[in-house]
Design a protein around this motif. Structure first.
Motif, PDB file in Angstrom:
ATOM      1  N   SER A 102       0.844  -1.191   0.000  1.00 38.28           N
ATOM      2  CA  SER A 102       0.000   0.000   0.000  1.00 38.28           C
ATOM      3  C   SER A 102       0.879   1.241   0.000  1.00 38.28           C
ATOM      4  O   SER A 102       2.010   1.223   0.495  1.00 38.28           O
ATOM      5  CB  SER A 102      -0.878   0.039   1.259  1.00 38.28           C
ATOM      6  N   LEU A 103       0.345   2.318  -0.529  1.00 36.63           N
ATOM      7  CA  LEU A 103       1.039   3.595  -0.478  1.00 36.63           C
ATOM      8  C   LEU A 103       0.944   4.131   0.941  1.00 36.63           C
ATOM      9  O   LEU A 103      -0.158   4.306   1.469  1.00 36.63           O
ATOM     10  CB  LEU A 103       0.401   4.591  -1.455  1.00 36.63           C
ATOM     11  N   PRO A 104       2.081   4.370   1.613  1.00 36.44           N
ATOM     12  CA  PRO A 104       2.018   4.915   2.977  1.00 36.44           C
ATOM     13  C   PRO A 104       1.279   6.251   3.001  1.00 36.44           C
ATOM     14  O   PRO A 104       1.456   7.088   2.111  1.00 36.44           O
ATOM     15  CB  PRO A 104       3.493   5.096   3.353  1.00 36.44           C
ATOM     16  N   LYS A 105       0.447   6.433   4.021  1.00 32.43           N
ATOM     17  CA  LYS A 105      -0.421   7.617   4.080  1.00 32.43           C
ATOM     18  C   LYS A 105       0.355   8.923   4.070  1.00 32.43           C
ATOM     19  O   LYS A 105      -0.159   9.944   3.623  1.00 32.43           O
ATOM     20  CB  LYS A 105      -1.347   7.546   5.283  1.00 32.43           C
ATOM     21  N   GLU A 106       1.603   8.913   4.533  1.00 28.84           N
ATOM     22  CA  GLU A 106       2.399  10.147   4.535  1.00 28.84           C
ATOM     23  C   GLU A 106       2.585  10.708   3.130  1.00 28.84           C
ATOM     24  O   GLU A 106       2.758  11.910   2.958  1.00 28.84           O
ATOM     25  CB  GLU A 106       3.791   9.894   5.150  1.00 28.84           C
ATOM     26  N   PHE A 107       2.531   9.846   2.118  1.00 32.17           N
ATOM     27  CA  PHE A 107       2.768  10.271   0.739  1.00 32.17           C
ATOM     28  C   PHE A 107       1.533  10.842   0.045  1.00 32.17           C
ATOM     29  O   PHE A 107       1.631  11.269  -1.097  1.00 32.17           O
ATOM     30  CB  PHE A 107       3.365   9.130  -0.085  1.00 32.17           C
ATOM     31  N   TYR A 108       0.392  10.835   0.708  1.00 34.48           N
ATOM     32  CA  TYR A 108      -0.759  11.534   0.126  1.00 34.48           C
ATOM     33  C   TYR A 108      -1.427  12.461   1.137  1.00 34.48           C
ATOM     34  O   TYR A 108      -2.547  12.918   0.940  1.00 34.48           O
ATOM     35  CB  TYR A 108      -1.757  10.579  -0.527  1.00 34.48           C
ATOM     36  N   SER A 109      -0.701  12.792   2.190  1.00 36.48           N
ATOM     37  CA  SER A 109      -1.225  13.721   3.189  1.00 36.48           C
ATOM     38  C   SER A 109      -1.218  15.149   2.630  1.00 36.48           C
ATOM     39  O   SER A 109      -0.476  15.476   1.696  1.00 36.48           O
ATOM     40  CB  SER A 109      -0.381  13.672   4.465  1.00 36.48           C
ATOM     41  N   LYS A 110      -2.032  15.991   3.208  1.00 29.71           N
ATOM     42  CA  LYS A 110      -2.078  17.397   2.804  1.00 29.71           C
ATOM     43  C   LYS A 110      -0.709  18.048   2.998  1.00 29.71           C
ATOM     44  O   LYS A 110      -0.241  18.798   2.136  1.00 29.71           O
ATOM     45  CB  LYS A 110      -3.147  18.142   3.598  1.00 29.71           C
ATOM     46  N   ALA A 111      -0.040  17.741   4.115  1.00 28.49           N
ATOM     47  CA  ALA A 111       1.281  18.319   4.387  1.00 28.49           C
ATOM     48  C   ALA A 111       2.290  17.916   3.305  1.00 28.49           C
ATOM     49  O   ALA A 111       3.075  18.745   2.848  1.00 28.49           O
ATOM     50  CB  ALA A 111       1.772  17.885   5.763  1.00 28.49           C
ATOM     51  N   PHE A 112       2.261  16.641   2.887  1.00 30.05           N
ATOM     52  CA  PHE A 112       3.158  16.168   1.841  1.00 30.05           C
ATOM     53  C   PHE A 112       2.885  16.902   0.535  1.00 30.05           C
ATOM     54  O   PHE A 112       3.814  17.401  -0.123  1.00 30.05           O
ATOM     55  CB  PHE A 112       2.990  14.659   1.636  1.00 30.05           C
ATOM     56  N   LEU A 113       1.624  16.986   0.132  1.00 31.79           N
ATOM     57  CA  LEU A 113       1.278  17.634  -1.130  1.00 31.79           C
ATOM     58  C   LEU A 113       1.637  19.120  -1.114  1.00 31.79           C
ATOM     59  O   LEU A 113       2.152  19.649  -2.104  1.00 31.79           O
ATOM     60  CB  LEU A 113      -0.201  17.430  -1.445  1.00 31.79           C
ATOM     61  N   GLU A 114       1.405  19.777   0.001  1.00 29.47           N
ATOM     62  CA  GLU A 114       1.782  21.192   0.106  1.00 29.47           C
ATOM     63  C   GLU A 114       3.296  21.354   0.017  1.00 29.47           C
ATOM     64  O   GLU A 114       3.789  22.272  -0.635  1.00 29.47           O
ATOM     65  CB  GLU A 114       1.247  21.796   1.410  1.00 29.47           C
ATOM     66  N   HIS A 115       4.027  20.451   0.676  1.00 32.24           N
ATOM     67  CA  HIS A 115       5.489  20.509   0.618  1.00 32.24           C
ATOM     68  C   HIS A 115       5.980  20.289  -0.813  1.00 32.24           C
ATOM     69  O   HIS A 115       6.875  20.998  -1.283  1.00 32.24           O
ATOM     70  CB  HIS A 115       6.102  19.486   1.567  1.00 32.24           C
ATOM     71  N   MET A 116       5.431  19.315  -1.491  1.00 32.53           N
ATOM     72  CA  MET A 116       5.820  19.068  -2.882  1.00 32.53           C
ATOM     73  C   MET A 116       5.557  20.302  -3.737  1.00 32.53           C
ATOM     74  O   MET A 116       6.408  20.721  -4.516  1.00 32.53           O
ATOM     75  CB  MET A 116       5.046  17.873  -3.468  1.00 32.53           C
ATOM     76  N   TYR A 117       4.379  20.878  -3.573  1.00 32.10           N
ATOM     77  CA  TYR A 117       3.992  22.053  -4.365  1.00 32.10           C
ATOM     78  C   TYR A 117       4.946  23.218  -4.128  1.00 32.10           C
ATOM     79  O   TYR A 117       5.458  23.819  -5.077  1.00 32.10           O
ATOM     80  CB  TYR A 117       2.550  22.450  -4.032  1.00 32.10           C
ATOM     81  N   GLN A 118       5.219  23.524  -2.891  1.00 33.94           N
ATOM     82  CA  GLN A 118       6.052  24.684  -2.567  1.00 33.94           C
ATOM     83  C   GLN A 118       7.536  24.438  -2.827  1.00 33.94           C
ATOM     84  O   GLN A 118       8.216  25.316  -3.362  1.00 33.94           O
ATOM     85  CB  GLN A 118       5.870  25.085  -1.092  1.00 33.94           C
ATOM     86  N   ASN A 119       8.046  23.277  -2.462  1.00 27.80           N
ATOM     87  CA  ASN A 119       9.484  23.067  -2.437  1.00 27.80           C
ATOM     88  C   ASN A 119      10.069  22.286  -3.604  1.00 27.80           C
ATOM     89  O   ASN A 119      11.240  22.456  -3.914  1.00 27.80           O
ATOM     90  CB  ASN A 119       9.878  22.391  -1.121  1.00 27.80           C
ATOM     91  N   HIS A 120       9.302  21.454  -4.245  1.00 27.97           N
ATOM     92  CA  HIS A 120       9.847  20.702  -5.375  1.00 27.97           C
ATOM     93  C   HIS A 120       9.223  21.109  -6.698  1.00 27.97           C
ATOM     94  O   HIS A 120       9.819  20.895  -7.750  1.00 27.97           O
ATOM     95  CB  HIS A 120       9.718  19.207  -5.139  1.00 27.97           C
TER      96      HIS A 120
END
Length: 133
Positions: free
Chosen positions: A100-118
């Motif tokens: 399964s995809l670990p929940k950390e990889f689709y959390s709001k915090a993860f997506l916001e971090h990806m958007y802003q930083n990567h």
């Protein structure tokens, strides 16, 4: 940016389809990378650079946290800037022991971090997940 490398099919395809593009892949399991080498899916090399693909062994969650703070005071600003240019796309292809995809990889915090930083806050940047059941 590829979070999870596996056999590297997607990074290799994208590097071939878009010559001159930058590809960074993060893979946690060195056994996966060894198997890809053994099967001839990666160029044999003592360096993690597999041609147009920069392959790094490590935890994708740690990588995403540390790269934004990483600096190299000895490098010139152009090299440093190039290293930190935003990606166009982040591909997430990570699965845990339960497949399964670990929940950390689709959390709001993860997506916001990806958007802003990567993705550099670009409205046309994308995060693409490989979900399956």
């Amino acid at each position: 940016l590829y979070l999870g490398y596996g056999a590297g099919s997607l990074p290799r395809f994208m590097a071939s389809a878009i010559p001159g593009s930058r590809h960074v892949a993060i893979e946690l399991d060195d056994g996966v990378v060894s198997a890809a080498h053994h099967c001839g899916l990666l160029r044999q090399s003592s360096s993690p650079d597999t041609g147009p693909i920069q392959l790094q062994l490590g935890d994708a969650l740690t990588y995403r946290r540390s790269t934004t703070a990483a600096t190299n005071p000895g490098s010139d600003s152009n090299k440093s800037k190039k290293h930190h240019d935003p990606f166009d796309v982040v591909f997430v292809d990570i699965f845990d022991g339960d497949n399964s995809l670990p929940k950390e990889f689709y959390s709001k915090a993860f997506l916001e971090h990806m958007y802003q930083n990567h993705l550099g806050g670009r409205p046309d940047g994308m995060v693409i997940h490989n979900f399956h059941t």
